[in-house]
Design a protein around this motif. Structure first.
Motif, PDB file in Angstrom:
ATOM      1  N   UNK A 313      -5.318  -0.856  18.671  1.00  0.00           N
ATOM      2  CA  UNK A 313      -5.104   0.237  19.621  1.00  0.00           C
ATOM      3  C   UNK A 313      -5.911  -0.014  20.883  1.00  0.00           C
ATOM      4  N   UNK A 314      -5.207  -0.295  21.975  1.00  0.00           N
ATOM      5  CA  UNK A 314      -5.871  -0.488  23.260  1.00  0.00           C
ATOM      6  C   UNK A 314      -6.048   0.842  23.969  1.00  0.00           C
ATOM      7  N   UNK A 315      -7.276   1.361  23.968  1.00  0.00           N
ATOM      8  CA  UNK A 315      -7.723   2.426  24.849  1.00  0.00           C
ATOM      9  C   UNK A 315      -7.280   3.849  24.502  1.00  0.00           C
ATOM     10  N   UNK A 316      -6.422   4.088  23.529  1.00  0.00           N
ATOM     11  CA  UNK A 316      -5.997   5.482  23.323  1.00  0.00           C
ATOM     12  C   UNK A 316      -6.955   6.257  22.433  1.00  0.00           C
ATOM     13  N   UNK A 317      -7.758   5.548  21.622  1.00  0.00           N
ATOM     14  CA  UNK A 317      -8.655   6.180  20.645  1.00  0.00           C
ATOM     15  C   UNK A 317      -7.916   6.883  19.519  1.00  0.00           C
ATOM     16  N   UNK A 318      -6.605   6.726  19.468  1.00  0.00           N
ATOM     17  CA  UNK A 318      -5.829   7.419  18.430  1.00  0.00           C
ATOM     18  C   UNK A 318      -6.181   6.912  17.036  1.00  0.00           C
ATOM     19  N   UNK A 319      -6.398   5.620  16.900  1.00  0.00           N
ATOM     20  CA  UNK A 319      -6.755   5.076  15.588  1.00  0.00           C
ATOM     21  C   UNK A 319      -8.172   5.514  15.192  1.00  0.00           C
ATOM     22  N   UNK A 320      -9.078   5.359  16.102  1.00  0.00           N
ATOM     23  CA  UNK A 320     -10.467   5.665  15.777  1.00  0.00           C
ATOM     24  C   UNK A 320     -10.626   7.116  15.321  1.00  0.00           C
ATOM     25  N   UNK A 321      -9.945   8.016  15.979  1.00  0.00           N
ATOM     26  CA  UNK A 321     -10.153   9.437  15.719  1.00  0.00           C
ATOM     27  C   UNK A 321      -9.310   9.986  14.571  1.00  0.00           C
ATOM     28  N   UNK A 322      -8.272   9.225  14.162  1.00  0.00           N
ATOM     29  CA  UNK A 322      -7.318   9.830  13.228  1.00  0.00           C
ATOM     30  C   UNK A 322      -6.992   9.018  11.980  1.00  0.00           C
ATOM     31  N   UNK A 323      -7.173   7.701  12.009  1.00  0.00           N
ATOM     32  CA  UNK A 323      -6.692   6.902  10.889  1.00  0.00           C
ATOM     33  C   UNK A 323      -7.407   7.203   9.581  1.00  0.00           C
ATOM     34  N   UNK A 324      -8.716   7.412   9.638  1.00  0.00           N
ATOM     35  CA  UNK A 324      -9.453   7.677   8.394  1.00  0.00           C
ATOM     36  C   UNK A 324      -8.900   8.920   7.701  1.00  0.00           C
ATOM     37  N   UNK A 325      -8.673   9.977   8.464  1.00  0.00           N
ATOM     38  CA  UNK A 325      -8.148  11.196   7.867  1.00  0.00           C
ATOM     39  C   UNK A 325      -6.715  11.001   7.367  1.00  0.00           C
ATOM     40  N   UNK A 326      -5.928  10.204   8.102  1.00  0.00           N
ATOM     41  CA  UNK A 326      -4.557   9.935   7.669  1.00  0.00           C
ATOM     42  C   UNK A 326      -4.541   9.177   6.345  1.00  0.00           C
ATOM     43  N   UNK A 327      -5.502   8.276   6.155  1.00  0.00           N
ATOM     44  CA  UNK A 327      -5.604   7.573   4.870  1.00  0.00           C
ATOM     45  C   UNK A 327      -6.010   8.559   3.779  1.00  0.00           C
ATOM     46  N   UNK A 328      -6.988   9.401   4.041  1.00  0.00           N
ATOM     47  CA  UNK A 328      -7.454  10.377   3.053  1.00  0.00           C
ATOM     48  C   UNK A 328      -6.358  11.378   2.688  1.00  0.00           C
ATOM     49  N   UNK A 329      -5.510  11.672   3.671  1.00  0.00           N
ATOM     50  CA  UNK A 329      -4.399  12.603   3.419  1.00  0.00           C
ATOM     51  C   UNK A 329      -3.218  11.936   2.735  1.00  0.00           C
ATOM     52  N   UNK A 330      -3.282  10.618   2.554  1.00  0.00           N
ATOM     53  CA  UNK A 330      -2.194   9.894   1.908  1.00  0.00           C
ATOM     54  C   UNK A 330      -1.003   9.633   2.810  1.00  0.00           C
ATOM     55  N   UNK A 331      -1.175   9.804   4.120  1.00  0.00           N
ATOM     56  CA  UNK A 331      -0.066   9.594   5.054  1.00  0.00           C
ATOM     57  C   UNK A 331       0.015   8.148   5.557  1.00  0.00           C
ATOM     58  N   UNK A 332      -1.095   7.448   5.471  1.00  0.00           N
ATOM     59  CA  UNK A 332      -1.136   6.031   5.819  1.00  0.00           C
ATOM     60  C   UNK A 332      -1.814   5.280   4.692  1.00  0.00           C
ATOM     61  N   UNK A 333      -1.175   4.261   4.199  1.00  0.00           N
ATOM     62  CA  UNK A 333      -1.749   3.470   3.117  1.00  0.00           C
ATOM     63  C   UNK A 333      -2.901   2.613   3.631  1.00  0.00           C
ATOM     64  N   UNK A 334      -4.002   2.559   2.873  1.00  0.00           N
ATOM     65  CA  UNK A 334      -5.104   1.704   3.270  1.00  0.00           C
ATOM     66  C   UNK A 334      -4.685   0.237   3.258  1.00  0.00           C
ATOM     67  N   UNK A 335      -3.655  -0.079   2.488  1.00  0.00           N
ATOM     68  CA  UNK A 335      -3.152  -1.457   2.472  1.00  0.00           C
ATOM     69  C   UNK A 335      -2.635  -1.864   3.859  1.00  0.00           C
ATOM     70  N   UNK A 336      -2.060  -0.917   4.604  1.00  0.00           N
ATOM     71  CA  UNK A 336      -1.621  -1.226   5.972  1.00  0.00           C
ATOM     72  C   UNK A 336      -2.819  -1.487   6.874  1.00  0.00           C
ATOM     73  N   UNK A 337      -3.881  -0.703   6.698  1.00  0.00           N
ATOM     74  CA  UNK A 337      -5.102  -0.926   7.461  1.00  0.00           C
ATOM     75  C   UNK A 337      -5.648  -2.313   7.145  1.00  0.00           C
ATOM     76  N   UNK A 338      -5.688  -2.645   5.857  1.00  0.00           N
ATOM     77  CA  UNK A 338      -6.225  -3.941   5.439  1.00  0.00           C
ATOM     78  C   UNK A 338      -5.439  -5.095   6.042  1.00  0.00           C
ATOM     79  N   UNK A 339      -4.132  -4.963   6.063  1.00  0.00           N
ATOM     80  CA  UNK A 339      -3.308  -6.039   6.630  1.00  0.00           C
ATOM     81  C   UNK A 339      -3.627  -6.234   8.101  1.00  0.00           C
ATOM     82  N   UNK A 340      -3.746  -5.136   8.844  1.00  0.00           N
ATOM     83  CA  UNK A 340      -4.051  -5.233  10.272  1.00  0.00           C
ATOM     84  C   UNK A 340      -5.430  -5.850  10.490  1.00  0.00           C
TER      85      UNK A 340
END
Length: 741
Positions: A313-340
């Motif tokens: 993520x270039x400059x939007x801060x969307x990942x930094x501020x939201x991805x952890x909660x999205x993983x905890x909520x089950x909306x984003x798989x941590x496996x996708x984070x790991x791949x990236x």
């Protein structure tokens, strides 16, 4: 973190790095990943602009330094120079796992040494020269602490109103693919990790060059068949050339923001093409899904972008501020984070940053590389090769060295900054830039040069016309330096009117009315409309924005020290109403067979269908003759090839280079085909009277296309082979037949 815990982690990391040299990179990446918390993983996906980190104290500087030390940043852009990259890397080395940063920069057409803008350099059709300038740019950037450039832009673009047409290779998928390969290999050198190489970034994925109305950040809409046939091939070429990274684009494609397109990023890029690098968003393109009306907020945008395959993520801060909660909520798989994360870490290992985070930040190497004068000679040669001779009435060029007085007239005659064009790393550093005036003065001949500006690039004042006319009357010949300003093309530089701006054409007419011969130097980063100059000037050179050595290269061409060999990589329209206009048009059901009879034909009633200057067009100070076409067979099957041979001879009086071009027309197919498609080219230098046998080999791949079901294959039938010096100057033709199985 208490001291004991920090020391344990430090001990764990130290042997990891030293033993890593004996492991495969994938094993090393997995080892690091196992040590990372979810938050640290997300930090690797976060890229900041770091302009303020080494500047005066500010809240933003404090916050970014804190994020660096806590492992919340994986990459920074807009940081350059050994001093600053070393300082910022040192802050990152205070993080728990000491994962090094990547430093990226828009090194679009040179770092310290500025080469022609990419569209201009594409006019050279010289792949080795293009590869060389990309490599020099990489060498200088790498010596200054950078690891990564956001180039090449490989978007096919057919609308010159779009400002970013400057950054690409023009309108053709085949030419664009070959140039994409050359630039990727130039930037990345022999292999990543060498100290003269940086990571390339193919952008903008995808179809950004088809932005509606030529307006930046706009939507693109097309069939998938058109996407695969025209806009994807240069990206596939970049993958095959080993591009380390891709950047997604600002546009929507058929209603879906490219940043959220699973079809583009996962189905095509990562799955079908097996791309092993990582994808970075364009600046805030994740956040911009919200104003697009595609995501309801930044959290929703982060979810969509990550699922679609946007890794960083270039400059939007969307990942930094939201991805952890999205993983905890089950909306984003941590496996996708790991791949990236693994994709990003792999590149850091390949660059050797885990072994030595500062290996690109060596002050002595920076001084030595940036002081290398050979780079200027390469820039001068590349600039000369990029110039296109559009007109040369009565062979007024090359210039007679016995002229007593030459007037240089026009607002670009003494400009330095404009010669650099847009997207320059050091835009205000013009000390070494050679203007047109400088280049002429550097010749130190007997000719006296006088100068008159005449008018500004834009504006309505004609106050300087009288002085310009007076200068023309004193001279034997006028060099008229005209065009748009260097900052009128590039990102956020779309223009609805691409005529030469201001009063410049009126100034030209006033100068031309003196009766003196006029050589026009037309400058710009896009095709321009300049009908009066094209009609009335004695000679016209299109010189683009040529970079640091612009004036010397222009002088070399004006005086014949370099015989112009450039060919247009994009069509130049006659009028705005023709846009978009390209060479590879379709016949239509009602083609124009006679320009004098357009009644109920696919034609304008007030303008020609044809471009003013066609794709592939460019003159020389010599002439070339095409003859003796031979094919080894006129019928063949898919497992066979056809070899085409012909004779090319230099029939003029000076040495020169000709770009011979191969076009093919599939005359009847299951999907209507363009009447000409570029399928090959060679740049050949011949002395006066010299001849050479030129050969092209045509195989199934050159005849294949995507049908309505996106099946890529060649269909049986007749194919017309066309060879010439431009798309509108076909000298040799032959029909061959592909037989069915």
């Amino acid at each position: 973190m208490n001291c004991l815990k920090f020391c344990c982690i430090a001990l764990l990391c130290t042997p990891l790095i030293s033993l890593a040299q004996k492991r495969s990179i994938d094993q090393r990446v997995d080892s690091v990943l196992k040590l990372m918390t979810l938050e640290e993983k997300i930090g690797q996906l976060n890229q900041y602009s770091g302009r303020e980190v080494t500047g005066p104290a500010s809240d933003k500087k404090t916050n970014q330094l804190n994020d660096l030390k806590t492992g919340w940043i994986g990459s920074m852009l807009n940081v350059k120079g050994v001093k600053d990259t070393r300082e910022i890397q040192a802050a990152a080395m205070q993080s728990r796992l000491k994962i090094p940063l990547l430093f990226g920069q828009d090194v679009i057409h040179g770092y310290q040494t500025v080469f022609p803008v990419p569209l201009g350099e594409s006019a050279s059709w010289d792949l080795e020269a293009i590869r060389t300038t990309a490599h020099i740019a990489a060498k200088e950037a790498a010596a200054s602490g950078l690891h990564w450039t956001f180039a090449p832009m490989v978007d096919v673009a057919r609308d010159p109103r779009w400002g970013r047409v400057m950054e690409g290779a023009g309108e053709d998928a085949y030419l664009g693919s070959q140039i994409a390969i050359a630039r990727v290999k130039g930037f990345q050198g022999e292999e990543l990790g060498k100290l003269d190489a940086i990571m390339a970034c193919a952008k903008h994925f995808a179809a950004y060059g088809a932005a509606l109305a030529g307006r930046d950040y706009n939507a693109a809409d097309m069939s998938r068949q058109q996407l695969w046939e025209t806009y994807l091939p240069p990206f596939k070429a970049a993958v095959d050339a080993g591009a380390a990274t891709f950047m997604n684009s600002f546009n929507t494609l058929n209603g879906i923001p490219a940043t959220a397109s699973t079809y583009l990023q996962r189905d095509i890029l990562k799955d079908a093409w097996k791309f092993g690098g990582f994808v970075v968003s364009d600046w805030n393109s994740i956040g911009e899904m919200v104003p697009w009306g595609y995501a309801k907020d930044a959290k929703d945008a982060a979810q969509r972008a990550m699922i679609a395959g946007s890794d960083m993520d270039m400059e939007s801060n969307a990942y930094r501020r939201n991805l952890a909660q999205l993983v905890k909520d089950g909306k984003v798989s941590e496996a996708l984070i790991d791949d990236a994360v693994k994709r990003i870490l792999r590149k850091k290992f390949e660059l050797g940053l885990f072994e030595d985070p500062y290996r690109f930040s060596d002050l002595q190497r920076e001084k030595e590389v940036l002081a290398d004068k050979k780079h200027l000679a390469i820039a001068r040669d590349a600039a000369a090769k990029s110039i296109v001779l559009l007109k040369n009435t009565k062979a007024v060029l090359p210039l007679n060295r016995n002229y007593k007085t030459i007037a240089v007239i026009g607002p670009l005659g003494k400009s330095k900054k404009d010669m650099l064009g847009n997207w320059v790393v050091f835009p205000n550093d013009t000390a070494t830039v050679v203007s047109v005036w400088d280049g002429l003065q550097n010749r130190k001949g007997q000719t006296k040069f006088i100068y008159a500006k005449g008018c500004d690039i834009t504006g309505t004042s004609t106050a300087g016309f009288a002085q310009a006319v007076a200068a023309a009357k004193q001279a034997d010949l006028v060099i008229f330096a005209t065009g748009e300003s260097g900052d009128m093309t590039g990102e956020a530089r779309s223009r609805a009117d691409i005529h030469i701006p201001g009063k410049q054409e009126e100034l030209f007419k006033a100068v031309k009315a003196t009766g003196k011969p006029v050589v026009a130097l037309v400058m710009g980063g896009r095709p321009l409309i300049f009908d009066a100059i094209a009609d009335e000037a004695d000679a016209v050179l299109f010189t683009w924005w040529l970079g640091t050595e612009a004036g010397n290269a222009i002088s070399d061409v004006l005086y014949g020290d370099h015989n112009p060999s450039g060919k247009l990589p994009i069509s130049f329209p006659r009028s705005i109403g023709q846009i978009p206009v390209s060479y590879n048009a379709y016949s239509t059901g009602r083609p124009v067979k006679d320009p004098k009879n357009i009644h109920y034909r696919s034609a304008y009633i007030d303008e020609s269908n044809l471009a003013r200057f066609a794709f592939g067009y460019g003159l020389s100070y010599t002439t070339f003759n095409y003859s003796a076409l031979e094919v080894d067979k006129t019928q063949f099957r898919k497992n066979e090839t056809v070899t085409v041979r012909f004779n090319l001879s230099n029939s003029g009086k000076s040495a020169g280079a000709e770009v011979v071009q191969l076009y093919i027309w599939d005359k009847v197919a299951s999907v209507a085909r363009p009447m000409k498609e570029l399928k090959g080219f060679q740049k050949i230098t011949l002395n006066p009277g010299e001849s050479k046998t030129v050969q092209f080999v045509i195989d199934k791949t050159l005849l294949s296309f995507y049908d309505a079901d996106l099946k890529y294959d060649a269909e049986p039938g007749e194919f017309e082979i066309m060879i010439g010096g431009s798309s509108d100057s076909i000298q040799l033709r032959q029909v061959v037949e592909l037989k069915g199985e």
